[in-house]
Design an enzyme around this catalytic site. Structure first.
Site, mmCIF file in Angstrom:
data_model
loop_
_atom_site.group_PDB
_atom_site.id
_atom_site.type_symbol
_atom_site.label_atom_id
_atom_site.label_comp_id
_atom_site.label_asym_id
_atom_site.label_seq_id
_atom_site.Cartn_x
_atom_site.Cartn_y
_atom_site.Cartn_z
ATOM 1 N N MET A 17 -28.679 25.950 -29.140
ATOM 2 C CA MET A 17 -30.057 26.347 -29.448
ATOM 3 C C MET A 17 -31.011 25.596 -28.533
ATOM 4 O O MET A 17 -30.959 24.365 -28.438
ATOM 5 C CB MET A 17 -30.400 26.043 -30.908
ATOM 6 C CG MET A 17 -29.676 26.911 -31.916
ATOM 7 S SD MET A 17 -30.082 26.455 -33.622
ATOM 8 C CE MET A 17 -29.016 25.012 -33.850
ATOM 9 N N VAL A 18 -31.870 26.355 -27.856
ATOM 10 C CA VAL A 18 -32.830 25.763 -26.931
ATOM 11 C C VAL A 18 -33.735 24.776 -27.659
ATOM 12 O O VAL A 18 -34.245 25.084 -28.750
ATOM 13 C CB VAL A 18 -33.682 26.864 -26.258
ATOM 14 C CG1 VAL A 18 -34.781 26.247 -25.388
ATOM 15 C CG2 VAL A 18 -32.792 27.767 -25.419
ATOM 16 N N GLU A 41 -28.708 25.699 -23.901
ATOM 17 C CA GLU A 41 -28.417 26.338 -22.615
ATOM 18 C C GLU A 41 -29.172 25.623 -21.501
ATOM 19 O O GLU A 41 -30.390 25.441 -21.576
ATOM 20 C CB GLU A 41 -28.826 27.818 -22.649
ATOM 21 C CG GLU A 41 -28.594 28.522 -21.315
ATOM 22 C CD GLU A 41 -29.239 29.900 -21.256
ATOM 23 O OE1 GLU A 41 -28.941 30.654 -20.326
ATOM 24 O OE2 GLU A 41 -30.060 30.202 -22.151
ATOM 25 N N GLN A 85 -23.079 24.265 -22.403
ATOM 26 C CA GLN A 85 -23.386 25.680 -22.160
ATOM 27 C C GLN A 85 -24.372 25.818 -21.008
ATOM 28 O O GLN A 85 -25.398 25.134 -20.973
ATOM 29 C CB GLN A 85 -23.983 26.362 -23.391
ATOM 30 C CG GLN A 85 -24.119 27.868 -23.160
ATOM 31 C CD GLN A 85 -24.863 28.597 -24.255
ATOM 32 O OE1 GLN A 85 -26.069 28.446 -24.390
ATOM 33 N NE2 GLN A 85 -24.162 29.420 -25.012
ATOM 34 N N CYS A 114 -27.987 35.637 -24.453
ATOM 35 C CA CYS A 114 -29.413 35.374 -24.694
ATOM 36 C C CYS A 114 -30.267 36.538 -24.199
ATOM 37 O O CYS A 114 -30.203 36.904 -23.028
ATOM 38 C CB CYS A 114 -29.842 34.089 -24.002
ATOM 39 S SG CYS A 114 -31.588 33.693 -24.256
ATOM 40 N N LYS A 153 -20.149 33.323 -24.531
ATOM 41 C CA LYS A 153 -20.780 33.910 -25.717
ATOM 42 C C LYS A 153 -21.438 35.221 -25.317
ATOM 43 O O LYS A 153 -22.189 35.260 -24.323
ATOM 44 C CB LYS A 153 -21.818 32.959 -26.317
ATOM 45 C CG LYS A 153 -22.471 33.487 -27.589
ATOM 46 C CD LYS A 153 -23.234 32.381 -28.305
ATOM 47 C CE LYS A 153 -24.552 32.076 -27.644
ATOM 48 N NZ LYS A 153 -25.572 33.127 -27.910
ATOM 49 N N HIS A 181 -21.957 37.339 -30.832
ATOM 50 C CA HIS A 181 -23.175 37.459 -31.634
ATOM 51 C C HIS A 181 -23.230 38.894 -32.126
ATOM 52 O O HIS A 181 -23.337 39.822 -31.316
ATOM 53 C CB HIS A 181 -24.399 37.120 -30.782
ATOM 54 C CG HIS A 181 -25.677 37.085 -31.553
ATOM 55 N ND1 HIS A 181 -26.460 35.960 -31.636
ATOM 56 C CD2 HIS A 181 -26.312 38.039 -32.285
ATOM 57 C CE1 HIS A 181 -27.522 36.215 -32.382
ATOM 58 N NE2 HIS A 181 -27.457 37.473 -32.775
#
Length: 505
Positions: A17-18, A41, A85, A114, A153, A181
């Site tokens: 998670m950013v 990321e 990641q 993303c 992912k 996802h």
């Protein structure tokens, strides 16, 4: 699977998670029971410019950008369970970054899911889903180029057949696992998860398929994780929002009050000198609807870790940690830096630390250097100060007679950095510096040594000097008056900036 390599079967992971997946949150998740943690990321172009630095004070490994920003920080505690990641659209650049970090992380993951513009506009993230050839090229390059597991992912494609086809192609590259996802590229958290896609993909391939959970409707407690695992048929589960809001969701014994979780988070944030703005962001996510509470408003107003510690009643813990780190920093500097002069380009350096207690109350090395330069009829010393981004410490260079002097040690303030540079210059030139017990050199008059001042803040001797020289050179008088006033103010503990002289009464 080779012995010692990270397994992706039957695990629970902190999702990437950013702004959330920084070191404090990752360590917190591990403490509460997560098996694997992902960093946020990080873009390959930025990471490729970094150099690896062992931070002996924090006991971390830092990957530092050319502008001194720490792009990625990790430590021994998470080494075997942290997944790096990256965002990439280039196989060669991806391999450069993977090789840079592979000895400090457990696995490499490529973000291909993303949908945000900052990722897709560079051909990264979900943009890769429309270019399976590039996906294959990136993953094959990584699998054959590094010694640790490689994963990726993705998001689901418009049809189940397309999704299964892509995952089978990904499997053939040799990756260790794939995260799915369960939403389409244009869907967001408010949209339902397509569990049927995940179940079908899990049955279609032999590698572990793990599912990212972003909704609190599905996972609110640790017990929900196993139920979701069974419902989707996924080998493993990633937690995103539920972990961001309360990382103790990983605890098998039940979640903790968020107030306790925030305090645990801050202990790691202070321990590893996490950037205050990043800590604020993570804490605000935990506060959620209480962000406008008195605590939330105090947190939002905080600009430093010290102010955050006050908001949470952790000021004593914060200060103790700061003192511990400073003691370690001083010890490392004194043991590794030479005490003899060393040339660094055109700058003469020494390992010198300014210790205020070693000088009388009204005397500083800068005062001695200024008086000596006046006596020798030289231009007054000029100071240039720089600040290090990673810990906000200061270092100064003093220039005298076109020669430069600097201490190799970093100081906690601009003033101390300037004093340390002055000490180096004085010692190199063999000039007294005014330390306690040092024989009187005659450079500083008795009134200045005693700290007797006129009403305008200067000593009597300085006032007379200023008046005598004012008729000769008005500009020179202003400079000398300012320097003398600053010197006395520093000796008395005034910490105004050097470019902003104290106001005269």
């Amino acid at each position: 699977m080779m012995a010692g390599r990270l397994s992706f079967r039957n695990i629970t992971a902190l999702a990437p998670m950013v702004r959330v997946g920084t070191l404090p949150m990752r360590l917190l998740a591990l403490d509460y029971g997560a098996d694997v943690v992902y960093c946020e990321e990080l873009i390959d172009i930025k990471m490729a410019q970094c150099h690896r630095v062992v931070n002996e004070v924090l006991e971390t490994v830092d990957f530092v950008a050319p502008d001194d920003r720490v792009m990625f920080r990790t430590c021994e505690k998470e080494k075997d369970r942290v997944v790096f990641q990256m965002g990439t659209a280039d196989p060669d650049r991806a391999l450069i970054v993977a090789r840079l970090v592979e000895n400090d992380v457990a696995a490499i993951d490529v973000n291909m899911g993303c949908p945000k513009e900052y990722s897709t506009k560079g051909g990264m993230g979900a943009a890769l889903l429309s270019d399976p050839d590039k996906i294959e090229a990136i993953l094959r390059k990584l699998v054959t180029g590094v010694s640790i597991p490689v994963t990726c992912k993705i998001r689901i494609l418009p049809s189940l057949e397309e999704t299964i086809g892509l995952v089978r192609r990904i499997e053939k590259t040799g990756v260790t696992a794939v995260a799915v996802h369960g939403r389409f590229k244009d869907e967001r958290p408010r949209h339902p998860v397509h569990c049927d896609y995940i179940q079908a993909v899990s049955q279609a391939v032999s590698i572990p398929v793990y599912r990212q959970v972003r909704s609190l409707d599905l996972v609110k407690t640790n017990k929900d994780i196993e139920e979701f695992r069974k419902a989707t048929g996924a080998s493993s589960v990633m937690l995103a929002r539920s972990a961001m809001w309360n990382a103790s969701v990983f605890r098998s014994r039940g979640t903790l009050p968020v107030e306790e979780v925030m305090e645990d988070y801050l202990k790691y944030a202070f321990r590893y000198e996490n950037h205050a703005f990043n800590s604020k962001y993570c804490l605000c996510q935990m506060l959620r609807d209480k962000v406008e509470s008195p605590l939330g408003k105090q947190l939002q107003a905080a600009q430093t870790n010290a102010e955050i510690s006050e908001a949470y009643g952790m000021k004593e813990f914060y200060q103790q940690n700061q003192d511990r780190l400073q003691t370690k920093r001083d010890s490392l500097q004194s043991s590794t830096q030479p005490d003899r002069p060393v040339m660094d380009g055109d700058v003469t350096t020494m390992a010198v630390k300014f210790e205020r207690r070693e000088y009388p109350p009204h005397i500083t090395p800068k005062m001695f250097l200024l008086e000596w330069s006046r006596k020798e009829k030289l231009e007054q010393p000029q100071y240039e100060v720089v600040q290090r981004a990673q810990d906000r410490a200061f270092q100064a260079i003093v220039t005298l007679s076109k020669k430069k002097y600097r201490s190799t040690l970093w100081e906690k303030s601009k003033k101390f950095a300037e004093q340390a540079a002055a000490v180096v210059c004085l010692r190199i030139l063999g000039i007294p510096e005014g330390r306690i017990g040092e024989e009187d050199s005659g450079l500083i008059c008795k009134r200045k040594r005693d700290g007797k001042t006129m009403t305008n803040g200067t000593t009597e001797g300085e006032e007379a000097t200023i008046k005598r020289r004012s008729t000769e050179n008005t500009q020179e008088t202003e400079n000398l008056e300012s320097e003398a006033t600053v010197a006395v103010a520093v000796a008395n503990g005034d910490h105004h900036e050097p470019d902003a002289p104290p106001k005269r009464p």
